[in-house]
Motif scaffolding. Structure first.
Motif, PDB file in Angstrom:
ATOM      1  N   ARG A   1       0.848  -1.194   0.000  1.00  0.00           N
ATOM      2  CA  ARG A   1       0.000   0.000   0.000  1.00  0.00           C
ATOM      3  C   ARG A   1       0.879   1.238   0.000  1.00  0.00           C
ATOM      4  O   ARG A   1       1.965   1.240   0.560  1.00  0.00           O
ATOM      5  CB  ARG A   1      -0.894  -0.003   1.233  1.00  0.00           C
ATOM      6  CG  ARG A   1      -1.938  -1.073   1.176  1.00  0.00           C
ATOM      7  CD  ARG A   1      -2.868  -1.078   2.365  1.00  0.00           C
ATOM      8  NE  ARG A   1      -3.018   0.237   2.948  1.00  0.00           N
ATOM      9  CZ  ARG A   1      -3.192   0.458   4.244  1.00  0.00           C
ATOM     10  NH1 ARG A   1      -3.253  -0.541   5.074  1.00  0.00           N
ATOM     11  NH2 ARG A   1      -3.320   1.676   4.715  1.00  0.00           N
ATOM     12  N   VAL A   2       0.390   2.297  -0.644  1.00  0.00           N
ATOM     13  CA  VAL A   2       1.118   3.567  -0.688  1.00  0.00           C
ATOM     14  C   VAL A   2       0.159   4.720  -0.441  1.00  0.00           C
ATOM     15  O   VAL A   2      -0.999   4.683  -0.815  1.00  0.00           O
ATOM     16  CB  VAL A   2       1.836   3.800  -2.043  1.00  0.00           C
ATOM     17  CG1 VAL A   2       3.018   2.894  -2.202  1.00  0.00           C
ATOM     18  CG2 VAL A   2       0.903   3.687  -3.196  1.00  0.00           C
ATOM     19  N   LYS A   3       0.673   5.734   0.225  1.00  0.00           N
ATOM     20  CA  LYS A   3      -0.041   6.991   0.393  1.00  0.00           C
ATOM     21  C   LYS A   3       0.425   7.884  -0.747  1.00  0.00           C
ATOM     22  O   LYS A   3       1.626   8.014  -0.991  1.00  0.00           O
ATOM     23  CB  LYS A   3       0.320   7.611   1.743  1.00  0.00           C
ATOM     24  CG  LYS A   3      -0.231   8.974   1.987  1.00  0.00           C
ATOM     25  CD  LYS A   3      -1.538   8.888   2.717  1.00  0.00           C
ATOM     26  CE  LYS A   3      -1.998  10.285   3.085  1.00  0.00           C
ATOM     27  NZ  LYS A   3      -3.123  10.698   2.306  1.00  0.00           N
ATOM     28  N   VAL A   4      -0.523   8.467  -1.481  1.00  0.00           N
ATOM     29  CA  VAL A   4      -0.199   9.284  -2.646  1.00  0.00           C
ATOM     30  C   VAL A   4      -0.554  10.731  -2.349  1.00  0.00           C
ATOM     31  O   VAL A   4      -1.653  11.031  -1.874  1.00  0.00           O
ATOM     32  CB  VAL A   4      -0.970   8.778  -3.892  1.00  0.00           C
ATOM     33  CG1 VAL A   4      -0.628   9.616  -5.101  1.00  0.00           C
ATOM     34  CG2 VAL A   4      -0.681   7.315  -4.136  1.00  0.00           C
ATOM     35  N   GLU A   5       0.391  11.615  -2.643  1.00  0.00           N
ATOM     36  CA  GLU A   5       0.181  13.043  -2.429  1.00  0.00           C
ATOM     37  C   GLU A   5      -0.987  13.524  -3.287  1.00  0.00           C
ATOM     38  O   GLU A   5      -1.054  13.251  -4.486  1.00  0.00           O
ATOM     39  CB  GLU A   5       1.447  13.794  -2.816  1.00  0.00           C
ATOM     40  CG  GLU A   5       1.365  15.287  -2.613  1.00  0.00           C
ATOM     41  CD  GLU A   5       2.660  15.959  -3.005  1.00  0.00           C
ATOM     42  OE1 GLU A   5       2.712  16.525  -4.114  1.00  0.00           O
ATOM     43  OE2 GLU A   5       3.605  15.891  -2.208  1.00  0.00           O
ATOM     44  N   GLY A   6      -1.940  14.212  -2.679  1.00  0.00           N
ATOM     45  CA  GLY A   6      -3.080  14.752  -3.402  1.00  0.00           C
ATOM     46  C   GLY A   6      -4.245  13.789  -3.546  1.00  0.00           C
ATOM     47  O   GLY A   6      -5.249  14.135  -4.168  1.00  0.00           O
TER      48      GLY A   6
ATOM     49  N   PHE B   1      -6.055   2.236  -7.503  1.00  0.00           N
ATOM     50  CA  PHE B   1      -6.931   2.800  -6.483  1.00  0.00           C
ATOM     51  C   PHE B   1      -8.272   2.079  -6.526  1.00  0.00           C
ATOM     52  O   PHE B   1      -8.518   1.242  -7.391  1.00  0.00           O
ATOM     53  CB  PHE B   1      -7.153   4.304  -6.736  1.00  0.00           C
ATOM     54  CG  PHE B   1      -5.905   5.114  -6.591  1.00  0.00           C
ATOM     55  CD1 PHE B   1      -5.465   5.516  -5.348  1.00  0.00           C
ATOM     56  CD2 PHE B   1      -5.161   5.470  -7.702  1.00  0.00           C
ATOM     57  CE1 PHE B   1      -4.315   6.267  -5.206  1.00  0.00           C
ATOM     58  CE2 PHE B   1      -4.010   6.216  -7.577  1.00  0.00           C
ATOM     59  CZ  PHE B   1      -3.582   6.612  -6.328  1.00  0.00           C
ATOM     60  N   LYS B   2      -9.138   2.434  -5.592  1.00  0.00           N
ATOM     61  CA  LYS B   2     -10.485   1.862  -5.595  1.00  0.00           C
ATOM     62  C   LYS B   2     -11.170   2.167  -6.916  1.00  0.00           C
ATOM     63  O   LYS B   2     -10.795   3.099  -7.626  1.00  0.00           O
ATOM     64  CB  LYS B   2     -11.320   2.439  -4.451  1.00  0.00           C
ATOM     65  CG  LYS B   2     -10.902   1.937  -3.104  1.00  0.00           C
ATOM     66  CD  LYS B   2     -11.811   2.477  -2.032  1.00  0.00           C
ATOM     67  CE  LYS B   2     -11.386   1.970  -0.679  1.00  0.00           C
ATOM     68  NZ  LYS B   2     -12.191   2.545   0.393  1.00  0.00           N
ATOM     69  N   ARG B   3     -12.153   1.391  -7.234  1.00  0.00           N
ATOM     70  CA  ARG B   3     -12.906   1.500  -8.488  1.00  0.00           C
ATOM     71  C   ARG B   3     -12.030   1.231  -9.709  1.00  0.00           C
ATOM     72  O   ARG B   3     -12.266   1.754 -10.798  1.00  0.00           O
ATOM     73  CB  ARG B   3     -13.610   2.843  -8.615  1.00  0.00           C
ATOM     74  CG  ARG B   3     -14.607   3.070  -7.497  1.00  0.00           C
ATOM     75  CD  ARG B   3     -15.352   4.366  -7.719  1.00  0.00           C
ATOM     76  NE  ARG B   3     -16.196   4.634  -6.593  1.00  0.00           N
ATOM     77  CZ  ARG B   3     -17.517   4.526  -6.617  1.00  0.00           C
ATOM     78  NH1 ARG B   3     -18.130   4.175  -7.723  1.00  0.00           N
ATOM     79  NH2 ARG B   3     -18.219   4.776  -5.543  1.00  0.00           N
TER      80      ARG B   3
ATOM     81  N   GLU C   1      -7.448   8.571  -0.742  1.00  0.00           N
ATOM     82  CA  GLU C   1      -7.363   7.167  -0.379  1.00  0.00           C
ATOM     83  C   GLU C   1      -5.972   6.618  -0.683  1.00  0.00           C
ATOM     84  O   GLU C   1      -5.225   7.195  -1.457  1.00  0.00           O
ATOM     85  CB  GLU C   1      -8.407   6.364  -1.147  1.00  0.00           C
ATOM     86  CG  GLU C   1      -8.256   6.506  -2.650  1.00  0.00           C
ATOM     87  CD  GLU C   1      -9.445   5.993  -3.410  1.00  0.00           C
ATOM     88  OE1 GLU C   1      -9.227   5.415  -4.487  1.00  0.00           O
ATOM     89  OE2 GLU C   1     -10.568   6.153  -2.939  1.00  0.00           O
ATOM     90  N   THR C   2      -5.651   5.488  -0.043  1.00  0.00           N
ATOM     91  CA  THR C   2      -4.379   4.840  -0.340  1.00  0.00           C
ATOM     92  C   THR C   2      -4.536   3.976  -1.578  1.00  0.00           C
ATOM     93  O   THR C   2      -5.637   3.600  -1.964  1.00  0.00           O
ATOM     94  CB  THR C   2      -3.910   3.964   0.836  1.00  0.00           C
ATOM     95  OG1 THR C   2      -4.895   2.966   1.096  1.00  0.00           O
ATOM     96  CG2 THR C   2      -3.660   4.786   2.082  1.00  0.00           C
ATOM     97  N   GLY C   3      -3.420   3.666  -2.193  1.00  0.00           N
ATOM     98  CA  GLY C   3      -3.412   2.811  -3.368  1.00  0.00           C
ATOM     99  C   GLY C   3      -2.506   1.621  -3.139  1.00  0.00           C
ATOM    100  O   GLY C   3      -1.851   1.510  -2.109  1.00  0.00           O
ATOM    101  N   VAL C   4      -2.463   0.733  -4.121  1.00  0.00           N
ATOM    102  CA  VAL C   4      -1.619  -0.451  -4.067  1.00  0.00           C
ATOM    103  C   VAL C   4      -0.743  -0.463  -5.318  1.00  0.00           C
ATOM    104  O   VAL C   4      -1.237  -0.267  -6.431  1.00  0.00           O
ATOM    105  CB  VAL C   4      -2.469  -1.740  -4.003  1.00  0.00           C
ATOM    106  CG1 VAL C   4      -1.591  -2.974  -4.059  1.00  0.00           C
ATOM    107  CG2 VAL C   4      -3.335  -1.749  -2.763  1.00  0.00           C
TER     108      VAL C   4
END
Length: 66
Positions: free
Chosen positions: A13-18, A39-41, A21-24
């Motif tokens: 998992r990663v936190k993305v600036e801007g 990301f989700k969806r 939600e977190t992504g993978v």
């Protein structure tokens, strides 16, 4: 970055600036210098690699192994 094995990032998992939600991280394309984040969806974004991690646009949330 002095990582001997960069593939450990795949699936993390990663936190993305801007982003709210977190992504993978789904894949690394070392030939093109891209890292893909899902990301989700099922929205997938590409970021420059390793610049996105060095400038902390992407912050890996790596879990410690017990």
């Amino acid at each position: 970055m002095a990582w001997s094995n960069e593939t450990y990032l795949i699936g993390e998992r990663v936190k993305v600036e801007g982003e709210r939600e977190t992504g993978v991280i789904t894949r690394l394309d070392l030939d093109r210098g891209l890292v893909y984040v899902m990301f989700k969806r099922l929205r997938e974004e590409a970021y420059r690699y390793p610049e996105a991690i060095d400038t902390q646009i992407l912050i890996p949330l790596v879990q410690k192994k017990h």
